[in-house]
Write an enzyme that holds these catalytic residues in place. Sequence first.
Site, PDB file in Angstrom:
ATOM      1  N   LYS A  61       0.682  -1.068   0.348  1.00  0.00           N
ATOM      2  CA  LYS A  61      -0.064  -0.192   0.357  1.00  0.00           C
ATOM      3  C   LYS A  61       0.741   1.095  -0.012  1.00  0.00           C
ATOM      4  O   LYS A  61       0.532   1.891  -0.234  1.00  0.00           O
ATOM      5  CB  LYS A  61      -1.028   0.240   1.329  1.00  0.00           C
ATOM      6  CG  LYS A  61      -2.276  -1.342   0.904  1.00  0.00           C
ATOM      7  CD  LYS A  61      -2.604  -0.953   2.810  1.00  0.00           C
ATOM      8  CE  LYS A  61      -3.884  -2.435   2.849  1.00  0.00           C
ATOM      9  NZ  LYS A  61      -4.721  -1.765   3.896  1.00  0.00           N
ATOM     10  N   GLN A 105      -4.441  -1.238  10.223  1.00  0.00           N
ATOM     11  CA  GLN A 105      -4.769  -2.828   8.889  1.00  0.00           C
ATOM     12  C   GLN A 105      -5.405  -3.526  10.024  1.00  0.00           C
ATOM     13  O   GLN A 105      -5.590  -4.069  11.454  1.00  0.00           O
ATOM     14  CB  GLN A 105      -2.939  -2.727   9.013  1.00  0.00           C
ATOM     15  CG  GLN A 105      -3.208  -4.390   8.185  1.00  0.00           C
ATOM     16  CD  GLN A 105      -3.781  -4.161   7.023  1.00  0.00           C
ATOM     17  OE1 GLN A 105      -3.654  -2.720   6.275  1.00  0.00           O
ATOM     18  NE2 GLN A 105      -4.481  -5.067   6.208  1.00  0.00           N
ATOM     19  N   ASP A 128     -10.748   2.529   3.924  1.00  0.00           N
ATOM     20  CA  ASP A 128     -11.630   1.665   3.947  1.00  0.00           C
ATOM     21  C   ASP A 128     -12.854   1.309   4.356  1.00  0.00           C
ATOM     22  O   ASP A 128     -13.161   0.179   3.685  1.00  0.00           O
ATOM     23  CB  ASP A 128     -11.194   0.784   5.213  1.00  0.00           C
ATOM     24  CG  ASP A 128     -10.147  -0.060   4.943  1.00  0.00           C
ATOM     25  OD1 ASP A 128      -9.506  -0.650   3.962  1.00  0.00           O
ATOM     26  OD2 ASP A 128      -8.999  -0.743   6.262  1.00  0.00           O
TER      27      ASP A 128
END
Length: 296
Positions: A61, A105, A128
């Site tokens: 990422k 995460q 997200d």
Amino acid sequence: MAEKSYISPEKLIDGKAVADVCNAETAKRVAAFKAKYGIAPFLHVIIVGEDKASQTYVRNKAETARAIGMGSVTEELPATVTQEKLLARIAALGGDAGVHGILVQLPLPKQMDENAILAAIPPAKDVDGFHVVNAGLLATGQQGKALVPCTPLGCMKLIESVHGRDLSGLNAVVIGRSNIVGRPIARLLEQANATVTILHSRTRNARAFTASADILVAAAGKRGLISEADVKPGATVVDVGINVVEEGGKRMVRGDVDNAGVAAAGRITPVPGGVGPMTIAMLMENTLKAAELQTG
């Protein structure tokens, strides 16, 4: 290593190729954003613990963000960090105007309440797309204001690469009803004018639905769930499943679809190399969108 497939190569949907196109377009928009505002969209990623798979994913990422001109920082916290300290860190980032996107995460250590952590991220910075506010905006047809979960958004880009944006007249079946993939992809398909059915563990005679689907999205996390008899000839199959299996003494990532047995599919995403690259590409798009919404 990709799974052996009896599907001809031209039927495989190359997720990396589609992701490259998306990233190139995002890079152009990032450059325009920087020229207009004098700042770069900025993504702050927090990873808790030392899960190797998560670390690799986070590293990818960060590398992609930098490659397309964004700012990115990865903050590593020990697995022993308390929930209170993590929440305090999220609050600080939420108040930092220089941070446009916050990503924690998953998975988190067992002592953490994931729902509480995700709810603490400001909806405008929730790249997200898991916050209940973003879920509500998507559910009520306000996709332009929402940050949509990255994997469903990536699935839609793959489907659009085959069918275009208007899915009128097509039957779509989604297997799985999670808030991360199943429900949001169903909303996106519905908003693209497909007729959508969601299947789950309590569905009876699931094959009666899947075998009539023009678009089949498998997101149940069950290896080999979809076989030849489940797929309508010519259907587009999107395999979201991530299943780690032992093959020849090696750990391999496999999907929910038995690629060796669904040769009748018109187009299909491989695992790996299908949805995975798109998830990261959509994270980049969400970070830019967050920056645009906050700045504009």
